[in-house]
Scaffold this motif. Structure first.
Motif, PDB file in Angstrom:
ATOM      1  N   ILE A 235       0.905  -0.866  -0.058  1.00  0.00           N
ATOM      2  CA  ILE A 235       0.261   0.273  -0.050  1.00  0.00           C
ATOM      3  C   ILE A 235       1.009   1.422   0.544  1.00  0.00           C
ATOM      4  CG2 ILE A 235      -2.204   0.975   1.593  1.00  0.00           C
ATOM      5  CD1 ILE A 235      -2.447  -1.384   2.256  1.00  0.00           C
ATOM      6  N   PRO A 236       0.796   1.953  -0.898  1.00  0.00           N
ATOM      7  CA  PRO A 236       1.316   3.194  -1.380  1.00  0.00           C
ATOM      8  C   PRO A 236       1.190   4.784  -0.218  1.00  0.00           C
ATOM      9  CG  PRO A 236      -0.124   3.084  -2.960  1.00  0.00           C
ATOM     10  CD  PRO A 236      -0.474   2.072  -1.681  1.00  0.00           C
ATOM     11  N   ARG A 276      -5.406  -3.538   2.902  1.00  0.00           N
ATOM     12  CA  ARG A 276      -5.607  -4.673   1.742  1.00  0.00           C
ATOM     13  C   ARG A 276      -5.702  -3.672   0.492  1.00  0.00           C
ATOM     14  NH1 ARG A 276      -4.102  -8.179   4.303  1.00  0.00           N
ATOM     15  NH2 ARG A 276      -4.542  -9.680   4.691  1.00  0.00           N
ATOM     16  N   VAL A 277      -5.674  -3.303  -0.366  1.00  0.00           N
ATOM     17  CA  VAL A 277      -5.499  -2.602  -1.632  1.00  0.00           C
ATOM     18  C   VAL A 277      -6.610  -3.382  -2.800  1.00  0.00           C
ATOM     19  CG1 VAL A 277      -4.989  -1.998  -4.024  1.00  0.00           C
ATOM     20  CG2 VAL A 277      -3.109  -1.658  -1.937  1.00  0.00           C
ATOM     21  N   VAL A 278      -7.812  -2.494  -2.920  1.00  0.00           N
ATOM     22  CA  VAL A 278      -8.901  -2.872  -3.556  1.00  0.00           C
ATOM     23  C   VAL A 278      -9.048  -2.583  -4.803  1.00  0.00           C
ATOM     24  CG1 VAL A 278     -10.237  -4.076  -2.015  1.00  0.00           C
ATOM     25  CG2 VAL A 278     -10.346  -1.267  -2.418  1.00  0.00           C
ATOM     26  N   ARG A 279      -9.438  -3.145  -6.102  1.00  0.00           N
ATOM     27  CA  ARG A 279      -9.209  -2.395  -8.009  1.00  0.00           C
ATOM     28  C   ARG A 279     -10.744  -2.120  -7.758  1.00  0.00           C
ATOM     29  NH1 ARG A 279      -4.688  -2.468  -9.276  1.00  0.00           N
ATOM     30  NH2 ARG A 279      -2.846  -4.333  -8.312  1.00  0.00           N
ATOM     31  N   ALA A 291      -7.987   1.636  -4.254  1.00  0.00           N
ATOM     32  CA  ALA A 291      -8.361   2.055  -2.590  1.00  0.00           C
ATOM     33  C   ALA A 291      -8.156   1.049  -1.658  1.00  0.00           C
ATOM     34  CB  ALA A 291      -9.906   2.106  -3.064  1.00  0.00           C
ATOM     35  N   LEU A 292      -7.173   1.897  -0.112  1.00  0.00           N
ATOM     36  CA  LEU A 292      -6.937   0.186   0.304  1.00  0.00           C
ATOM     37  C   LEU A 292      -8.232   0.604   1.675  1.00  0.00           C
ATOM     38  CD1 LEU A 292      -6.990   2.608   3.720  1.00  0.00           C
ATOM     39  CD2 LEU A 292      -4.954   3.894   2.581  1.00  0.00           C
ATOM     40  N   GLU A 293      -8.133  -0.533   2.124  1.00  0.00           N
ATOM     41  CA  GLU A 293      -9.560  -1.031   2.855  1.00  0.00           C
ATOM     42  C   GLU A 293      -8.455  -1.390   5.152  1.00  0.00           C
ATOM     43  OE1 GLU A 293     -10.985  -4.811   1.731  1.00  0.00           O
ATOM     44  OE2 GLU A 293     -12.593  -3.702   0.560  1.00  0.00           O
ATOM     45  N   LEU A 294      -9.183  -0.123   5.583  1.00  0.00           N
ATOM     46  CA  LEU A 294      -8.436  -0.522   6.419  1.00  0.00           C
ATOM     47  C   LEU A 294      -9.197  -1.057   7.976  1.00  0.00           C
ATOM     48  CD1 LEU A 294      -6.713  -0.279   9.354  1.00  0.00           C
ATOM     49  CD2 LEU A 294      -6.707   1.754   9.370  1.00  0.00           C
ATOM     50  N   ILE A 354     -12.834   0.762   7.033  1.00  0.00           N
ATOM     51  CA  ILE A 354     -12.224   1.985   6.386  1.00  0.00           C
ATOM     52  C   ILE A 354     -11.716   2.131   5.453  1.00  0.00           C
ATOM     53  CG2 ILE A 354     -11.475   4.224   6.668  1.00  0.00           C
ATOM     54  CD1 ILE A 354     -11.118   3.481   9.535  1.00  0.00           C
ATOM     55  N   THR A 355     -13.228   2.222   4.248  1.00  0.00           N
ATOM     56  CA  THR A 355     -12.383   2.637   2.771  1.00  0.00           C
ATOM     57  C   THR A 355     -11.995   4.089   2.412  1.00  0.00           C
ATOM     58  OG1 THR A 355     -13.538   0.922   2.011  1.00  0.00           O
ATOM     59  CG2 THR A 355     -12.774   1.379   0.270  1.00  0.00           C
TER      60      THR A 355
END
Length: 359
Positions: A235-236, A276-279, A291-294, A354-355
């Motif tokens: 995750i950047p 996680r990263v989602v597309r 997007a990132l998911e926490l 959290i997205t």
């Protein structure tokens, strides 16, 4: 020659690959011309395999699409919406979708946009949350200002009264008034805080945010609580307000730790931070490539059923003595980053997700 036509179609419709919804372009005889990447992923078949096939075969009930195509061919409608089930790979359950069938500007050509029902429900839920958050914001600001003005007068009058009275009992009464006025003032300041504080933008590493929150929790709850980390190192960094995101994550995780009181006493309380990263994500009606998911996951008793639908409303708390502001402030901070918070809770597992969009 057919290969050349296929390439031309792919170039013509390549913008559909940017959509998170499933899109197919077909001829009015039902032959598929183009499938976007989201549809490829959903069906488990490549665009090359799908092109040239009868697209109706991809539905559980092919007759519905065939009837719709016939209606479009006879100009019975310009746009048609209906619900259907898409066939996926043999191991997967059919996917319920809402289908929108429309004619393109080219004769004999139709475009189908298919939104998974789960995604549609999520979009509707996000829209309701956004509207509710805006209404809450206005209510809070108006209410806080209405409380603040008379509150100052009450405290000032109590101070003057304290200077005049000689009875020790009466002094204690005035001190109670001053103390309670100060407590209400603190509550009002917390209500107004996210709307007063400037949005300080800088580079944010989500894992540094999690580590900061973890350190605070371990200092407050040193015994009986285990905090696990399940991080995606790819995750950047992204632009955001680091302190706001720390506060939002801390509010959620602190609530979880308090809900784990019984498990902490037994020594098996656990909170997990998972990234996680989602597309291809739609957040607040805007499409994002990444997007990132926490996830903040705990093994506590779960959110009480009575407040599940009002979880992010101000002054709603499932805990004795709680102010009901933690999740409201967390939602405000996340929405200021164009993100969303969702909660999935059952006894034994509560997952706050959290997205946030990534560049």
């Amino acid at each position: 020659m057919a290969f050349g036509k296929g390439l031309a179609s792919a170039r013509r419709f390549q913008s559909f690959d940017l959509l998170a919804t499933l899109v197919a372009v077909i001829r009015d005889d039902g032959t598929l011309i183009f499938a976007n990447s989201a549809l490829e992923d959903a069906l488990g078949h490549s665009r090359r395999t799908l092109t040239g096939t009868r697209f109706a075969a991809c539905f559980v009930d092919a007759a519905v699409l065939l009837n719709a195509i016939e209606g479009a061919r006879s100009n019975d409608f310009a746009t048609l919406r209906y619900e259907a089930f898409l066939r996926r790979s043999s191991s997967a359950e059919p996917l319920p979708v809402q289908v929108t069938l429309a004619q393109t500007d080219k004769r004999g050509e139709l475009v189908l946009e298919m939104t998974p029902q789960e995604q549609q429900a999520r979009l509707d839920r996000e829209e309701r949350l956004l509207d509710q958050a805006q209404a809450n914001k206005e209510l809070i600001r108006n209410l806080a200002h209405e409380i603040k003005n008379p509150l100052g007068g009450i405290r000032g009058a109590a101070q003057l009264l304290q200077m005049e009275v000689e009875s020790r009992d009466l002094v204690e009464y005035t001190q109670v008034i001053i103390h309670e006025a100060d407590r209400l003032q603190t509550l009002v300041d917390r209500l107004l805080a996210p709307h007063r504080r400037p949005h300080v933008v800088g580079d944010v590493n989500i894992h540094e945010v999690c580590e900061r929150v973890r350190a605070v929790l371990m200092a407050e709850f040193p015994h009986g609580l285990e905090i696990e980390r399940d991080f995606d190192p790819s995750i950047p960094e992204f632009r955001g307000d680091r302190e706001q995101l720390i506060q939002a994550t801390l509010n959620i995780a602190h609530n979880a730790a308090l809900a784990l009181a019984e498990r902490r006493a037994e020594g098996d309380a656990r909170i997990t931070f998972r990234t996680r990263v989602v597309r291809h994500v739609i957040l607040n009606k805007q499409w994002w490539r990444l997007a990132l998911e926490l996830h903040v996951i705990d093994n506590g008793p779960g959110v009480p059923e009575a407040i599940k639908d009002r979880l992010f409303y101000p002054l709603v708390s499932g805990r004795e003595g709680g102010t009901g502001l933690g999740l409201t402030l967390a939602q405000t901070f996340v929405q200021q980053h164009h993100g969303v918070i969702e909660c999935d809770s059952v006894p034994g597992r509560t997952d706050f997700k959290i997205t946030l969009p990534l560049p």
